[in-house]
Design an enzyme around this catalytic site. Structure first.
Site, PDB file in Angstrom:
ATOM      1  N   CYS A 239       0.784  -1.096   0.156  1.00 46.73           N
ATOM      2  CA  CYS A 239       0.069   0.127  -0.121  1.00 46.73           C
ATOM      3  C   CYS A 239       0.650   1.370   0.052  1.00 46.73           C
ATOM      4  O   CYS A 239       1.348   1.705  -0.978  1.00 46.73           O
ATOM      5  CB  CYS A 239      -1.043  -0.010   1.400  1.00 46.73           C
ATOM      6  SG  CYS A 239      -2.325   1.076   1.051  1.00 46.73           S
TER       7      CYS A 239
ATOM      8  N   HIS B  28      -3.465  -5.801   1.075  1.00 43.59           N
ATOM      9  CA  HIS B  28      -2.616  -6.028   2.489  1.00 43.59           C
ATOM     10  C   HIS B  28      -2.471  -7.357   2.829  1.00 43.59           C
ATOM     11  O   HIS B  28      -3.576  -8.075   3.535  1.00 43.59           O
ATOM     12  CB  HIS B  28      -3.518  -5.214   3.539  1.00 43.59           C
ATOM     13  CG  HIS B  28      -3.407  -3.694   3.403  1.00 43.59           C
ATOM     14  ND1 HIS B  28      -2.317  -3.029   4.324  1.00 43.59           N
ATOM     15  CD2 HIS B  28      -3.849  -2.712   2.801  1.00 43.59           C
ATOM     16  CE1 HIS B  28      -2.248  -2.031   3.941  1.00 43.59           C
ATOM     17  NE2 HIS B  28      -3.446  -1.579   3.124  1.00 43.59           N
TER      18      HIS B  28
ATOM     19  N   GLU C  28      -0.590  -8.733   4.849  1.00 46.02           N
ATOM     20  CA  GLU C  28      -0.534  -8.811   6.235  1.00 46.02           C
ATOM     21  C   GLU C  28      -1.905  -8.937   7.105  1.00 46.02           C
ATOM     22  O   GLU C  28      -1.825  -9.314   8.234  1.00 46.02           O
ATOM     23  CB  GLU C  28       0.466  -7.721   6.774  1.00 46.02           C
ATOM     24  CG  GLU C  28      -0.318  -6.405   6.976  1.00 46.02           C
ATOM     25  CD  GLU C  28      -0.478  -5.501   5.826  1.00 46.02           C
ATOM     26  OE1 GLU C  28      -0.781  -4.367   5.880  1.00 46.02           O
ATOM     27  OE2 GLU C  28      -0.491  -6.178   4.630  1.00 46.02           O
TER      28      GLU C  28
END
EC number: 6.3.5.3
Length: 225
Positions: free
Chosen positions: A87, A195, A197
């Site tokens: 991002c 994302h 994560e």
């Protein structure tokens, strides 16, 4: 050997804790790196996480590229160290010249926050070897300036060299050629807007598909040891 993966924190970073947690879930050691410190602490790979570095003043990532830590990251990446930009981190890598193109305001000018399906378009980078080519993965996207743009010549080069790493199945932000993530020529540097994560455990994310990126770089680091 335990792989050590650095996670950078800038003023305004907000996904560093999640990135570090994903690193630990993969079996590696997460090492905190501070924006004002040029020392990479001997890490084997680096993650530039999401957020709003320096408040996203000027352009997203435009100030972060001048941070002392990024000068070290650029040098390390040029030497072959794996680097992942997520991002805002993707924006920083483009601003720093490690990846081509730029990230601009989403089509429609709205902030997009939803889970998205991505196609794995390249599974040979340091961050994608755990995926099957053409696989669909489900990860969150949350950005206002996530529309990937580049000249037609650059886009053709990325396509021709197989450097498009992830594509949106349902392009939510108007990115050119549905591009969600790209890599450097040597496949060691990868940037993507969604994302991974935030998709490392089925309990807390839409899937655990994102863990594949962190497991992949662990494999790459151990293979090079």
């Amino acid at each position: 050997m335990t792989a050590r993966v650095g996670v950078i924190t800038f003023p305004g970073t907000l996904d560093d804790v999640d990135a570090a947690r994903a690193v630990r879930l993969s079996g590696a050691e997460a090492v905190s790196l501070w924006h004002a410190d040029a020392d990479l602490k001997g890490v084997d790979a680096v993650i530039v996480p999401g957020g709003f570095s320096y408040g996203d003043y000027l352009r997203c990532g435009a100030i972060a590229k001048f941070a002392p830590v990024m000068k070290s990251v650029v040098e390390a990446a040029e030497g072959g160290m794996p680097v992942l930009g997520i991002c805002n981190g993707f924006q920083v890598l483009c601003e720093a010249g490690l990846l081509p193109g730029a990230l601009t305001r989403n089509a429609g000018l709205h902030f997009v926050c939803r889970d998205v399906w991505l196609e794995v378009a390249n599974n040979t980078t340091a961050w994608t070897t755990r995926f099957e080519l053409g696989a669909d993965i489900l990860v969150p996207l949350k950005s206002g300036e996530g529309r990937y743009v580049a000249s037609e010549a650059v886009l053709d080069e990325l396509e021709g060299d197989g450097r498009v790493v992830f594509r949106y199945r349902d392009n939510p932000n108007g990115s050119m050629r549905d591009i969600a993530g790209i890599s450097s020529a040597n496949g060691r540097v990868v940037g993507l807007m969604p994302h991974p994560e935030h998709a490392t455990e089925a309990l807390t994310g839409p899937s655990d598909d994102g863990l594949g990126l962190f497991l992949s770089v662990l494999d790459a680091v151990l293979a090079a040891a």
